[in-house]
Write a protein that holds these residues in place. Structure first.
Motif, PDB file in Angstrom:
ATOM      1  N   TYR A  37       0.856  -1.183   0.000  1.00 34.74           N
ATOM      2  CA  TYR A  37       0.000   0.000   0.000  1.00 34.74           C
ATOM      3  C   TYR A  37       0.893   1.235   0.000  1.00 34.74           C
ATOM      4  CZ  TYR A  37      -4.386  -2.451   1.058  1.00 34.74           C
ATOM      5  OH  TYR A  37      -5.507  -3.247   1.005  1.00 34.74           O
ATOM      6  N   GLN A  39       1.034   5.350   0.887  1.00 38.49           N
ATOM      7  CA  GLN A  39       0.384   6.399   1.675  1.00 38.49           C
ATOM      8  C   GLN A  39       1.071   7.726   1.390  1.00 38.49           C
ATOM      9  OE1 GLN A  39       0.666   6.439   6.053  1.00 38.49           O
ATOM     10  NE2 GLN A  39      -1.556   6.771   6.123  1.00 38.49           N
ATOM     11  N   PRO A  41       1.339  12.023   1.331  1.00 38.42           N
ATOM     12  CA  PRO A  41       1.163  12.964   2.444  1.00 38.42           C
ATOM     13  C   PRO A  41      -0.296  13.176   2.869  1.00 38.42           C
ATOM     14  CG  PRO A  41       2.830  13.788   0.962  1.00 38.42           C
ATOM     15  CD  PRO A  41       2.264  12.557   0.315  1.00 38.42           C
ATOM     16  N   SER A  42      -1.226  12.967   1.958  1.00 34.16           N
ATOM     17  CA  SER A  42      -2.653  13.068   2.320  1.00 34.16           C
ATOM     18  C   SER A  42      -3.077  11.991   3.313  1.00 34.16           C
ATOM     19  CB  SER A  42      -3.508  12.944   1.061  1.00 34.16           C
ATOM     20  OG  SER A  42      -3.382  11.628   0.514  1.00 34.16           O
ATOM     21  N   ARG A  43      -2.261  10.973   3.476  1.00 30.48           N
ATOM     22  CA  ARG A  43      -2.463   9.844   4.390  1.00 30.48           C
ATOM     23  C   ARG A  43      -3.530   8.851   3.922  1.00 30.48           C
ATOM     24  NH1 ARG A  43      -2.002  11.264  10.639  1.00 30.48           N
ATOM     25  NH2 ARG A  43      -1.521   9.034  10.697  1.00 30.48           N
ATOM     26  N   GLN A  44      -4.022   9.032   2.714  1.00 28.55           N
ATOM     27  CA  GLN A  44      -4.896   8.020   2.125  1.00 28.55           C
ATOM     28  C   GLN A  44      -4.100   6.743   1.897  1.00 28.55           C
ATOM     29  OE1 GLN A  44      -8.270   8.582   0.271  1.00 28.55           O
ATOM     30  NE2 GLN A  44      -8.225   6.358   0.323  1.00 28.55           N
ATOM     31  N   MET A  45      -4.706   5.584   2.134  1.00 26.71           N
ATOM     32  CA  MET A  45      -4.054   4.295   1.884  1.00 26.71           C
ATOM     33  C   MET A  45      -4.483   3.800   0.504  1.00 26.71           C
ATOM     34  SD  MET A  45      -2.176   3.467   4.497  1.00 26.71           S
ATOM     35  CE  MET A  45      -1.990   1.702   4.509  1.00 26.71           C
TER      36      MET A  45
ATOM     37  N   GLN B  37      -3.966   4.557  12.910  1.00 27.68           N
ATOM     38  CA  GLN B  37      -2.544   4.856  12.703  1.00 27.68           C
ATOM     39  C   GLN B  37      -2.189   6.061  13.555  1.00 27.68           C
ATOM     40  OE1 GLN B  37      -1.327   6.337   8.853  1.00 27.68           O
ATOM     41  NE2 GLN B  37       0.665   5.318   8.984  1.00 27.68           N
ATOM     42  N   MET B  89      -5.135   8.604  13.279  1.00 30.30           N
ATOM     43  CA  MET B  89      -5.918   8.529  12.051  1.00 30.30           C
ATOM     44  C   MET B  89      -6.670   7.209  12.096  1.00 30.30           C
ATOM     45  SD  MET B  89      -6.095  10.505   9.306  1.00 30.30           S
ATOM     46  CE  MET B  89      -6.113  10.581   7.545  1.00 30.30           C
ATOM     47  N   PHE B  91      -8.900   4.557   9.965  1.00 29.77           N
ATOM     48  CA  PHE B  91      -9.254   4.150   8.616  1.00 29.77           C
ATOM     49  C   PHE B  91     -10.322   3.069   8.651  1.00 29.77           C
ATOM     50  CE2 PHE B  91      -6.122   6.366   6.197  1.00 29.77           C
ATOM     51  CZ  PHE B  91      -4.964   6.399   6.962  1.00 29.77           C
ATOM     52  N   PHE B 105      -9.480   1.076   1.257  1.00 34.86           N
ATOM     53  CA  PHE B 105      -9.496   1.973   2.403  1.00 34.86           C
ATOM     54  C   PHE B 105     -10.216   3.280   2.087  1.00 34.86           C
ATOM     55  CE2 PHE B 105      -6.646   0.334   5.738  1.00 34.86           C
ATOM     56  CZ  PHE B 105      -6.234  -0.828   5.114  1.00 34.86           C
ATOM     57  N   GLY B 106     -10.860   3.811   3.106  1.00 37.30           N
ATOM     58  CA  GLY B 106     -11.376   5.170   3.036  1.00 37.30           C
ATOM     59  C   GLY B 106     -10.258   6.167   3.279  1.00 37.30           C
ATOM     60  N   PRO B 107     -10.574   7.460   3.161  1.00 37.08           N
ATOM     61  CA  PRO B 107      -9.546   8.498   3.301  1.00 37.08           C
ATOM     62  C   PRO B 107      -9.125   8.749   4.738  1.00 37.08           C
ATOM     63  CG  PRO B 107     -11.676   9.488   2.917  1.00 37.08           C
ATOM     64  CD  PRO B 107     -11.882   8.021   2.780  1.00 37.08           C
ATOM     65  N   GLY B 108      -9.845   8.176   5.707  1.00 34.21           N
ATOM     66  CA  GLY B 108      -9.467   8.329   7.105  1.00 34.21           C
ATOM     67  C   GLY B 108     -10.144   9.486   7.812  1.00 34.21           C
ATOM     68  N   ARG B 110      -9.128  11.984  10.971  1.00 33.64           N
ATOM     69  CA  ARG B 110      -8.054  12.379  11.878  1.00 33.64           C
ATOM     70  C   ARG B 110      -8.674  12.834  13.186  1.00 33.64           C
ATOM     71  NH1 ARG B 110      -2.923  15.508   9.529  1.00 33.64           N
ATOM     72  NH2 ARG B 110      -3.487  14.023   7.925  1.00 33.64           N
TER      73      ARG B 110
END
Lengths: 118, 114
Positions: A37, A39, A41-45, B37, B89, B91, B105-108, B110
């Motif tokens: 996976y 990731q 900087p937006s932290r989306q996986m 996370q 975070m 998810f 996965f979704g965008p999370g 925070r």
């Protein structure tokens, strides 16, 4: 219990070059899946690539390919023709194969931070 | 292309307050997951949900956590009394029965606990 180890906390590569990220895992399971996976900087996986353990052929997705060595429990990711947009954290993950509700969760490594330099 | 969505994207709460994190999995998916996370650390599994019940949970998922699928589309994670260390975070992920193990996965969300 399964574990996933990524021994390279950080790596860098020049744009257009090739880089390989390493991953090893430990399991007593015979049927499982492995994933990389990304990731940003937006932290989306974001799923990069998937490998089923029963398949000997290494998975490829455009510029991304893996070197899956089941006996050695190694699953490295090769990125060819690196692009600036490849800059991200890369996580290796393991999931055991199961039936019904016991399909299993993902077990992640600690990640490798890849920087692609212009 | 179908995707997993999560709301809110950010949430700030006071220690001891309850929070509910919401997820809408991909519509024909059968397996649902929550991960968290903590900043700078790896992604950790919290809980999986299948056939309207928890199928697996980690040590992190203690009595202060609960999950629910109240209406057949939403999938929620509730933290009853937040602690500072819950800042992370979160998810949501989902998987279909025929996607060969791939979790999307979704965008999370925070979450910051003050």
């Amino acid at each position: 219990a399964q574990t996933v180890t990524q021994s390279q906390p950080e790596m860098s590569v020049q744009e257009a070059e090739t880089v390989t990220l390493s991953c090893t895992y430990d399991t007593s399971e015979n049927n499982y899946y492995l994933f990389w996976y990304k990731q940003p900087p937006s932290r989306q996986m974001i799923l990069v690539i998937r490998q089923e353990a029963y398949k000997q052929q290494n998975a490829t997705e455009n510029r991304f390919s893996v070197n899956f060595q089941k006996a050695a429990k190694s699953f490295s990711l090769k990125i060819s023709d690196s692009q600036l947009g490849d800059t991200a954290m890369y996580f290796c993950a393991f999931m055991k194969h199961g039936n019904g509700g016991s399909q299993g969760n993902l077990i992640f490594g600690k990640g490798t931070k890849l920087s692609v330099k212009p | 292309e179908p995707e997993v969505t999560q709301t809110p994207s950010h949430q700030v709460t006071q220690m001891g307050q309850e929070v509910i994190l919401r997820c809408v999995p991909i519509s024909n998916h059968l397996y649902f997951y929550w991960y968290r996370q903590i900043l700078g650390q790896k992604v950790e599994f919290l809980v999986s949900f299948y056939n309207n019940e928890i199928s697996e949970k980690s040590e992190i998922f203690d009595d202060q956590f609960s999950v629910e699928r109240p209406d057949g589309s939403n999938f929620t994670l509730k933290i009853r009394s937040t602690k500072l260390e819950d800042s992370a975070m979160y998810f949501c992920a989902s998987r279909g029965g025929t996607t060969h193990g791939t979790q999307y996965f979704g965008p999370g969300t925070r979450l910051l606990v003050l």
